[in-house]
Design an enzyme around this catalytic site. Structure first.
Site, PDB file in Angstrom:
ATOM      1  N   CYS A  10     -71.346   0.698  49.648  1.00  0.00           N
ATOM      2  CA  CYS A  10     -71.826  -0.629  50.066  1.00  0.00           C
ATOM      3  C   CYS A  10     -71.700  -1.610  48.899  1.00  0.00           C
ATOM      4  CB  CYS A  10     -73.279  -0.555  50.532  1.00  0.00           C
ATOM      5  SG  CYS A  10     -73.476   0.088  52.213  1.00  0.00           S
ATOM      6  N   ASP A  33     -59.329   5.882  44.642  1.00  0.00           N
ATOM      7  CA  ASP A  33     -60.376   6.840  44.278  1.00  0.00           C
ATOM      8  C   ASP A  33     -60.434   6.938  42.754  1.00  0.00           C
ATOM      9  OD1 ASP A  33     -61.792   9.400  43.777  1.00  0.00           O
ATOM     10  OD2 ASP A  33     -61.619   9.670  45.932  1.00  0.00           O
ATOM     11  N   GLY A  95     -68.030  18.859  52.730  1.00  0.00           N
ATOM     12  CA  GLY A  95     -67.584  18.314  51.447  1.00  0.00           C
ATOM     13  C   GLY A  95     -67.858  16.840  51.246  1.00  0.00           C
ATOM     14  N   HIS A 102     -65.722   7.098  54.941  1.00  0.00           N
ATOM     15  CA  HIS A 102     -64.457   6.790  54.241  1.00  0.00           C
ATOM     16  C   HIS A 102     -63.377   7.763  54.676  1.00  0.00           C
ATOM     17  CE1 HIS A 102     -66.803   9.588  51.748  1.00  0.00           C
ATOM     18  NE2 HIS A 102     -65.649  10.109  51.399  1.00  0.00           N
ATOM     19  N   HIS A 104     -59.912   9.451  53.256  1.00  0.00           N
ATOM     20  CA  HIS A 104     -59.019   9.692  52.122  1.00  0.00           C
ATOM     21  C   HIS A 104     -57.575   9.581  52.612  1.00  0.00           C
ATOM     22  CE1 HIS A 104     -62.045  11.712  49.405  1.00  0.00           C
ATOM     23  NE2 HIS A 104     -62.644  11.931  50.567  1.00  0.00           N
TER      24      HIS A 104
HETATM   25  P1  5GP Z   1     -66.123  12.737  49.719  1.00  0.00           P
HETATM   26  O1  5GP Z   1     -66.256  13.994  48.910  1.00  0.00           O
HETATM   27  O2  5GP Z   1     -67.480  12.136  50.024  1.00  0.00           O
HETATM   28  O3  5GP Z   1     -65.266  12.880  50.920  1.00  0.00           O
HETATM   29  O4  5GP Z   1     -65.345  11.732  48.776  1.00  0.00           O
HETATM   30  C1  5GP Z   1     -65.942  10.791  47.955  1.00  0.00           C
HETATM   31  C2  5GP Z   1     -64.871  10.280  47.030  1.00  0.00           C
HETATM   32  O5  5GP Z   1     -65.345   9.077  46.434  1.00  0.00           O
HETATM   33  C3  5GP Z   1     -64.535  11.241  45.876  1.00  0.00           C
HETATM   34  O6  5GP Z   1     -63.158  11.577  45.944  1.00  0.00           O
HETATM   35  C4  5GP Z   1     -64.890  10.458  44.625  1.00  0.00           C
HETATM   36  O7  5GP Z   1     -63.968  10.646  43.586  1.00  0.00           O
HETATM   37  C5  5GP Z   1     -64.894   9.017  45.107  1.00  0.00           C
HETATM   38  N1  5GP Z   1     -65.829   8.152  44.407  1.00  0.00           N
HETATM   39  C6  5GP Z   1     -67.155   8.418  44.155  1.00  0.00           C
HETATM   40  N2  5GP Z   1     -67.722   7.380  43.510  1.00  0.00           N
HETATM   41  C7  5GP Z   1     -66.747   6.438  43.361  1.00  0.00           C
HETATM   42  C8  5GP Z   1     -66.737   5.145  42.761  1.00  0.00           C
HETATM   43  O8  5GP Z   1     -67.737   4.642  42.233  1.00  0.00           O
HETATM   44  N3  5GP Z   1     -65.565   4.444  42.800  1.00  0.00           N
HETATM   45  C9  5GP Z   1     -64.437   4.976  43.359  1.00  0.00           C
HETATM   46  N4  5GP Z   1     -63.320   4.218  43.327  1.00  0.00           N
HETATM   47  N5  5GP Z   1     -64.414   6.198  43.935  1.00  0.00           N
HETATM   48  C10 5GP Z   1     -65.554   6.922  43.932  1.00  0.00           C
HETATM   49 ZN    ZN Z   2     -72.878   2.253  52.394  1.00  0.00          ZN
END
Ligand code: 5GP
Ligand code: ZN
Length: 140
Positions: A10, A33, A95, A102, A104
């Site tokens: 957010c 990322d 995961g 989001h 990927h």
């Molecule tokens: P999830 O594991 O929730 O599917 O993926 C979260 C992703 O967000 C991870 O790949 C992590 O590297 C990325 N991420 C977490 N915090 C930040 C941030 O502050 N900025 C950016 N650009 N990516 C983030």
């Molecule tokens: Zn949010």
């Protein structure tokens, strides 16, 4: 628009935390990322807070996936990716670490990168598949 105070995405959506933006409009943001598993690993998010994929209204979800396709096409054309993985994690067991929806968009390259996806099939009785399909169908 509905934001959550303690949500890092957010804050990124509102520009309170910096990100490397590759696409933006009034509803959707795509940014790199910060811990990429491959060169150009991009996250596509709704600006509005939804906890995960299951919560997102249909039209907005369509829009997110249209943007994800554009990002993937650009990764192919501009970065030389020869494959793409599209991934969205729902809840911790799958995961999900950031509880703001989001997607990927992960470009894949010749010679390897930091992503390994291993499908290890369960030993199942294939005769049960039609019944299982009907069970899921009844919920759609
Ligand atoms: P999830 O594991 O929730 O599917 O993926 C979260 C992703 O967000 C991870 O790949 C992590 O590297 C990325 N991420 C977490 N915090 C930040 C941030 O502050 N900025 C950016 N650009 N990516 C983030
Ligand atoms: Zn949010």
């Amino acid at each position: 628009m509905n934001y959550k105070d303690d949500c890092i995405f957010c804050k990124i959506a509102q520009g309170q935390i910096k990100s490397s933006i590759v696409y933006e409009d009034s509803e959707v943001l795509a940014f790199l990322d910060v811990n990429p598993v491959s060169n150009g690993h991009t996250l596509v998010i709704t600006k509005e807070h939804f906890d995960n994929f299951l919560m997102v209204p249909k039209d907005l979800l369509d829009h997110v996936f249209n943007v994800a396709q554009k990002v993937a096409q650009a990764q192919t054309q501009q970065l030389g990716a020869i494959g793409i993985n599209i991934l969205t994690n729902v809840n911790e067991i799958a995961g999900q670490t950031v509880k703001h929806f989001h997607v990927h968009v992960i470009p894949r390259y010749e010679g390897g990168d930091g992503l390994t996806i291993d499908f290890e099939p369960l030993q199942i009785d294939k005769f049960n598949l039609p019944v299982l399909a009907d069970t899921i169908k009844s919920g759609i």
